[in-house]
Design a protein around this motif. Sequence first.
Motif, mmCIF file in Angstrom:
data_model
loop_
_atom_site.group_PDB
_atom_site.id
_atom_site.type_symbol
_atom_site.label_atom_id
_atom_site.label_comp_id
_atom_site.label_asym_id
_atom_site.label_seq_id
_atom_site.Cartn_x
_atom_site.Cartn_y
_atom_site.Cartn_z
ATOM 1 N N VAL A 1 0.842 -1.198 0.000
ATOM 2 C CA VAL A 1 0.000 0.000 0.000
ATOM 3 C C VAL A 1 0.875 1.245 0.000
ATOM 4 N N ALA A 2 1.887 1.258 0.868
ATOM 5 C CA ALA A 2 2.785 2.408 0.928
ATOM 6 C C ALA A 2 3.483 2.626 -0.413
ATOM 7 N N ALA A 3 3.966 1.544 -1.012
ATOM 8 C CA ALA A 3 4.639 1.671 -2.307
ATOM 9 C C ALA A 3 3.699 2.223 -3.361
ATOM 10 N N ASP A 4 2.452 1.782 -3.355
ATOM 11 C CA ASP A 4 1.469 2.292 -4.323
ATOM 12 C C ASP A 4 1.238 3.789 -4.143
ATOM 13 N N LEU A 5 1.451 4.280 -2.921
ATOM 14 C CA LEU A 5 1.301 5.707 -2.637
ATOM 15 C C LEU A 5 2.615 6.467 -2.804
ATOM 16 N N GLY A 6 3.656 5.787 -3.295
ATOM 17 C CA GLY A 6 4.934 6.446 -3.546
ATOM 18 C C GLY A 6 5.855 6.518 -2.361
ATOM 19 N N MET A 7 5.574 5.751 -1.298
ATOM 20 C CA MET A 7 6.407 5.775 -0.103
ATOM 21 C C MET A 7 7.125 4.442 0.068
ATOM 22 N N GLN A 8 8.427 4.502 0.245
ATOM 23 C CA GLN A 8 9.213 3.286 0.441
ATOM 24 C C GLN A 8 9.065 2.799 1.878
ATOM 25 N N PRO A 9 8.691 1.541 2.117
ATOM 26 C CA PRO A 9 8.651 1.021 3.486
ATOM 27 C C PRO A 9 10.046 1.051 4.109
ATOM 28 N N LEU A 10 10.126 1.626 5.289
ATOM 29 C CA LEU A 10 11.412 1.876 5.927
ATOM 30 C C LEU A 10 11.529 1.077 7.220
ATOM 31 N N GLY A 11 12.434 0.114 7.212
ATOM 32 C CA GLY A 11 12.717 -0.661 8.417
ATOM 33 C C GLY A 11 13.956 -0.131 9.104
ATOM 34 N N TRP A 12 14.735 -1.016 9.709
ATOM 35 C CA TRP A 12 15.960 -0.606 10.374
ATOM 36 C C TRP A 12 16.866 -1.808 10.544
ATOM 37 N N THR A 13 18.139 -1.529 10.741
ATOM 38 C CA THR A 13 19.143 -2.547 11.044
ATOM 39 C C THR A 13 19.535 -2.492 12.506
ATOM 40 N N VAL A 14 19.622 -1.281 13.030
ATOM 41 C CA VAL A 14 20.131 -1.049 14.383
ATOM 42 C C VAL A 14 19.077 -0.331 15.209
ATOM 43 N N THR A 15 18.884 -0.778 16.429
ATOM 44 C CA THR A 15 18.112 -0.038 17.413
ATOM 45 C C THR A 15 18.877 -0.039 18.723
ATOM 46 N N ILE A 16 18.613 0.973 19.556
ATOM 47 C CA ILE A 16 19.302 1.056 20.844
ATOM 48 C C ILE A 16 18.319 0.854 22.003
ATOM 49 N N GLU A 17 17.112 0.381 21.685
ATOM 50 C CA GLU A 17 16.083 0.123 22.701
ATOM 51 C C GLU A 17 15.885 1.326 23.627
ATOM 52 N N ASP A 18 15.703 2.501 23.030
ATOM 53 C CA ASP A 18 15.538 3.692 23.849
ATOM 54 C C ASP A 18 14.130 3.836 24.413
ATOM 55 N N TRP A 19 13.312 2.792 24.238
ATOM 56 C CA TRP A 19 12.027 2.722 24.935
ATOM 57 C C TRP A 19 12.175 2.014 26.288
ATOM 58 N N GLU A 20 13.322 1.385 26.500
ATOM 59 C CA GLU A 20 13.578 0.676 27.755
ATOM 60 C C GLU A 20 14.249 1.561 28.800
ATOM 61 N N THR A 21 15.100 2.452 28.346
ATOM 62 C CA THR A 21 15.848 3.316 29.251
ATOM 63 C C THR A 21 16.128 4.645 28.575
ATOM 64 N N GLN A 22 16.314 5.677 29.393
ATOM 65 C CA GLN A 22 16.786 6.958 28.886
ATOM 66 C C GLN A 22 18.093 7.347 29.580
ATOM 67 N N ASP A 23 18.822 6.345 30.034
ATOM 68 C CA ASP A 23 20.153 6.563 30.582
ATOM 69 C C ASP A 23 21.085 6.907 29.420
ATOM 70 N N ALA A 24 21.554 8.145 29.366
ATOM 71 C CA ALA A 24 22.333 8.606 28.216
ATOM 72 C C ALA A 24 23.629 7.815 28.050
ATOM 73 N N ASP A 25 24.256 7.411 29.154
ATOM 74 C CA ASP A 25 25.490 6.634 29.054
ATOM 75 C C ASP A 25 25.235 5.293 28.380
ATOM 76 N N VAL A 26 24.176 4.636 28.782
ATOM 77 C CA VAL A 26 23.834 3.336 28.192
ATOM 78 C C VAL A 26 23.499 3.499 26.712
ATOM 79 N N LEU A 27 22.685 4.494 26.390
ATOM 80 C CA LEU A 27 22.245 4.681 25.004
ATOM 81 C C LEU A 27 23.402 5.093 24.104
ATOM 82 N N ALA A 28 24.301 5.932 24.599
ATOM 83 C CA ALA A 28 25.449 6.342 23.794
ATOM 84 C C ALA A 28 26.355 5.150 23.502
ATOM 85 N N GLU A 29 26.572 4.302 24.501
ATOM 86 C CA GLU A 29 27.408 3.117 24.279
ATOM 87 C C GLU A 29 26.768 2.187 23.249
#
Length: 245
Positions: A165-193
């Motif tokens: 559906v997205a492609a038919d509307l001209g939008m490329q479906p966008l996934g990801w390779t890397v996540t830092i699970e920033d929904w689990e913590t907002q500890d900047a040291d952990v997220l930066a590492e």
Amino acid sequence: MTTSRRRALRLVTAPLALGALLLGVAPAQADGAGAGPGQGGPATADIVTTTKLQGRVAALTFDDGPNPHDTPRLLEVLEEHDVKAVFCLWGDVVRQNPDLVRQIVEAGHTLCNHTMHHEDLSGWSPEAVRADLEATSALIHEIVPGAPIPYFRAPYGAWGRSPQVAADLGMQPLGWTVTIEDWETQDADVLAERLETRVRANPGAVVLLHDGPVMDRSGTVEAVARVIPELEAEGWRFHKPDRRG
């Protein structure tokens, strides 16, 4: 007004930018943030997860925003380091923060449709998905008329029938390779590492981050502020995701 009539009208008023939108291609930019070698072309139903560029390259993407508490600081960080990112906009939040949407576009970042209500699309019919995506894009265009929306990302990565559906509307479906699970913590040291380590291990990756208002995102912003200059010092550059799947 129907989608086709809206597009026809926009094509008259802004032929260059909107010609690119109708083709599903974000216009190339002189600063390297546009389509590069191996990129471009019409949208497909394939979910892209990389830049498809060689070497030390990554694409930063931010979901669920914009957020009046954290997105302004994030925009400052990106501007300071001349980095362009993709912002996957949640329609309900867009309606509450139109000025931030304008700031994102004025800063030269790329927009991504992230649905109107951030719901799991896995069991939706194509017709229901299309209605939601069209409504979300229409809302965004009420605020930033003519702004390209070359990508779509399904909430939770629950794609269902939405890629085609997205492609038919001209939008490329966008996934990801890397996540830092920033929904689990907002500890900047952990997220930066996590961000620094995982980007280094995955050249060409699309990186999933969040700037939405569901929770405090200051840790994510701080992690980005720390890691961008470190990676740039090592020769990393930041680019758009691929546009072909």
